[in-house]
Design an enzyme around this catalytic site. Structure first.
Site, PDB file in Angstrom:
ATOM      1  N   ASP A   1       0.842  -1.208   0.000  1.00  0.00           N
ATOM      2  CA  ASP A   1       0.000   0.000   0.000  1.00  0.00           C
ATOM      3  C   ASP A   1       0.875   1.256   0.000  1.00  0.00           C
ATOM      4  O   ASP A   1       0.364   2.380  -0.064  1.00  0.00           O
ATOM      5  CB  ASP A   1      -1.031  -0.010   1.140  1.00  0.00           C
ATOM      6  CG  ASP A   1      -0.405   0.015   2.517  1.00  0.00           C
ATOM      7  OD1 ASP A   1       0.840  -0.072   2.625  1.00  0.00           O
ATOM      8  OD2 ASP A   1      -1.156   0.110   3.509  1.00  0.00           O
ATOM      9  N   SER A   2       2.209   1.063   0.012  1.00  0.00           N
ATOM     10  CA  SER A   2       3.133   2.173  -0.253  1.00  0.00           C
ATOM     11  C   SER A   2       2.876   2.733  -1.650  1.00  0.00           C
ATOM     12  O   SER A   2       3.361   3.817  -1.998  1.00  0.00           O
ATOM     13  CB  SER A   2       4.590   1.715  -0.129  1.00  0.00           C
ATOM     14  OG  SER A   2       4.809   0.540  -0.889  1.00  0.00           O
TER      15      SER A   2
ATOM     16  N   ASP B   1      -1.178  -6.248  -0.536  1.00  0.00           N
ATOM     17  CA  ASP B   1      -1.328  -5.588   0.763  1.00  0.00           C
ATOM     18  C   ASP B   1      -2.781  -5.175   0.956  1.00  0.00           C
ATOM     19  O   ASP B   1      -3.375  -4.546   0.070  1.00  0.00           O
ATOM     20  CB  ASP B   1      -0.451  -4.320   0.741  1.00  0.00           C
ATOM     21  CG  ASP B   1       0.243  -4.067   2.053  1.00  0.00           C
ATOM     22  OD1 ASP B   1      -0.006  -4.807   3.016  1.00  0.00           O
ATOM     23  OD2 ASP B   1       1.059  -3.126   2.096  1.00  0.00           O
TER      24      ASP B   1
ATOM     25  N   LYS C   1      -1.185  -9.510   2.671  1.00  0.00           N
ATOM     26  CA  LYS C   1      -0.452  -9.074   3.871  1.00  0.00           C
ATOM     27  C   LYS C   1      -1.354  -8.120   4.628  1.00  0.00           C
ATOM     28  O   LYS C   1      -2.049  -7.311   4.002  1.00  0.00           O
ATOM     29  CB  LYS C   1       0.854  -8.369   3.481  1.00  0.00           C
ATOM     30  CG  LYS C   1       1.567  -7.729   4.677  1.00  0.00           C
ATOM     31  CD  LYS C   1       2.960  -7.245   4.332  1.00  0.00           C
ATOM     32  CE  LYS C   1       3.021  -5.849   3.776  1.00  0.00           C
ATOM     33  NZ  LYS C   1       2.418  -4.795   4.603  1.00  0.00           N
TER      34      LYS C   1
ATOM     35  N   GLU D   1      -1.450  -5.520   8.261  1.00  0.00           N
ATOM     36  CA  GLU D   1      -0.674  -4.917   9.346  1.00  0.00           C
ATOM     37  C   GLU D   1      -1.342  -5.173  10.695  1.00  0.00           C
ATOM     38  O   GLU D   1      -2.570  -5.130  10.797  1.00  0.00           O
ATOM     39  CB  GLU D   1      -0.570  -3.392   9.128  1.00  0.00           C
ATOM     40  CG  GLU D   1       0.268  -3.015   7.940  1.00  0.00           C
ATOM     41  CD  GLU D   1       0.443  -1.499   7.793  1.00  0.00           C
ATOM     42  OE1 GLU D   1       0.158  -0.745   8.743  1.00  0.00           O
ATOM     43  OE2 GLU D   1       0.874  -1.088   6.709  1.00  0.00           O
TER      44      GLU D   1
ATOM     45  N   GLU E   1       9.095  -4.329  10.360  1.00  0.00           N
ATOM     46  CA  GLU E   1       9.481  -3.011   9.833  1.00  0.00           C
ATOM     47  C   GLU E   1      10.039  -2.129  10.943  1.00  0.00           C
ATOM     48  O   GLU E   1       9.398  -1.943  11.993  1.00  0.00           O
ATOM     49  CB  GLU E   1       8.262  -2.336   9.173  1.00  0.00           C
ATOM     50  CG  GLU E   1       8.618  -0.966   8.593  1.00  0.00           C
ATOM     51  CD  GLU E   1       7.611  -0.410   7.608  1.00  0.00           C
ATOM     52  OE1 GLU E   1       6.640  -1.104   7.254  1.00  0.00           O
ATOM     53  OE2 GLU E   1       7.810   0.742   7.182  1.00  0.00           O
TER      54      GLU E   1
HETATM   55  O1  KIV Z   1       3.484  -1.104   1.667  1.00  0.00           O
HETATM   56  C1  KIV Z   1       4.643  -1.534   1.647  1.00  0.00           C
HETATM   57  O2  KIV Z   1       5.428  -1.292   0.719  1.00  0.00           O
HETATM   58  C2  KIV Z   1       5.074  -2.341   2.782  1.00  0.00           C
HETATM   59  C3  KIV Z   1       6.534  -2.647   2.887  1.00  0.00           C
HETATM   60  C4  KIV Z   1       7.264  -1.436   3.309  1.00  0.00           C
HETATM   61  C5  KIV Z   1       6.802  -3.800   3.747  1.00  0.00           C
HETATM   62  O3  KIV Z   1       4.289  -2.714   3.589  1.00  0.00           O
END
Ligand code: KIV
Length: 266
Positions: A42-43, A81, A110, A112, A179
């Protein structure tokens, strides 16, 4: 392509490599280079869409990126994500959204959080959705954890992270992203848990490493945290190429004779 069982079996045998990607050509290049896993993070909100943080990212934006990455990397393990509020409000929503990622080609999702998301993880895994955990600095919690700070420096934080890792493993994750966790603690969790840890800013003892692609390639030169290593300076390369193009078009050097079509050519 790796699968979940193989990823777990590689723990302690060799280091795992993961990078983020968000588009078709990025994914093609990562697959060509031989990366183990691609994370559609989600970056994307920060590096592709220009948001200040990851909170505004929605499922539709993530799904479009996941589908493009799958088309670009048909033979690489892809993790999608789950964006902010796509799994927290209810189990039904979490199942629907995680399932929709798998339907468009993701191999896993994934999410969080630690103990607070364990029941969601357990349900997803029981339904056949492989889940990667993510603890330490969790950017979706930026407003409650008080900014982007290194985690695990005080006793309470150590206890919480150790407990969260155990709870996630008990719930069935096949791997955990750590992280911005201090190196000693990341090493301890890596040793104690049976699934691979993938570190970002968490030192040398994790089972694998992940970076945001734009950081590794030197696209975002304003962002220079200590844990990033730039393997290229792509921003300079792109700005220089575009400047050359502008000059050549303006002074008539492009297109040149070998760039044009003529009547007599086949
Ligand atoms: O969103 C992302 O890119 C991440 C990584 C930094 C692990 O969660």
């Amino acid at each position: 392509m790796l699968d979940v069982k193989r990823i777990v079996s590689l723990k302690g045998k060799r280091k795992l490599t993961m990078l983020t990607a968000y588009s078709y050509f990025q994914a093609r290049m990562l697959e060509e280079a031989g990366i183990d896993m691609i994370l559609v993070g989600d970056s994307l909100g920060n590096v592709m869409l220009g948001y200040e943080n990851t909170l505004p990212v929605v499922m539709e934006e993530m799904k479009s990126a996941v589908a493009a990455v799958r088309r670009g990397a048909p033979n690489t393990f892809v993790i999608a994500d789950m964006p902010f509020l796509s799994y927290q409000p209810s189990l039904e929503l979490a199942i629907e959204n995680a399932g929709s990622f798998l339907k468009i080609g993701a191999n896993a999702v994934k999410l969080e959080g630690g103990q607070e998301v364990a029941s969601i993880v357990e349900r997803l895994v029981n339904l056949g959705v492989p889940v990667m955990g993510h603890i330490g600095l969790t950017p979706q919690y930026v407003n409650t954890i008080g900014g982007y700070k290194v985690q695990g420096r005080d006793e309470a934080s150590v206890k919480r992270l150790v407990q969260s890792a155990k709870e996630l493993v008990r719930s069935g994750v096949f791997s955990i992203v750590l992280e911005l966790v201090i190196e000693e603690l990341a090493g301890q969790i890596t040793e104690e848990e049976p699934v691979p840890t993938i570190g970002i800013g968490s030192g040398r003892f994790c089972d694998g490493q992940v970076l945001v692609l734009h950081d590794l390639l030197g696209v975002n030169m304003e962002f220079t945290p200590k844990f990033v290593k730039r393997y290229a300076r792509l921003r300079e390369t792109v700005v220089s190429a575009v400047s050359d193009y502008i000059s050549e078009v303006r002074d008539g050097r492009f297109p040149a004779e070998n760039n044009v079509f003529k009547k007599e050519e086949k």
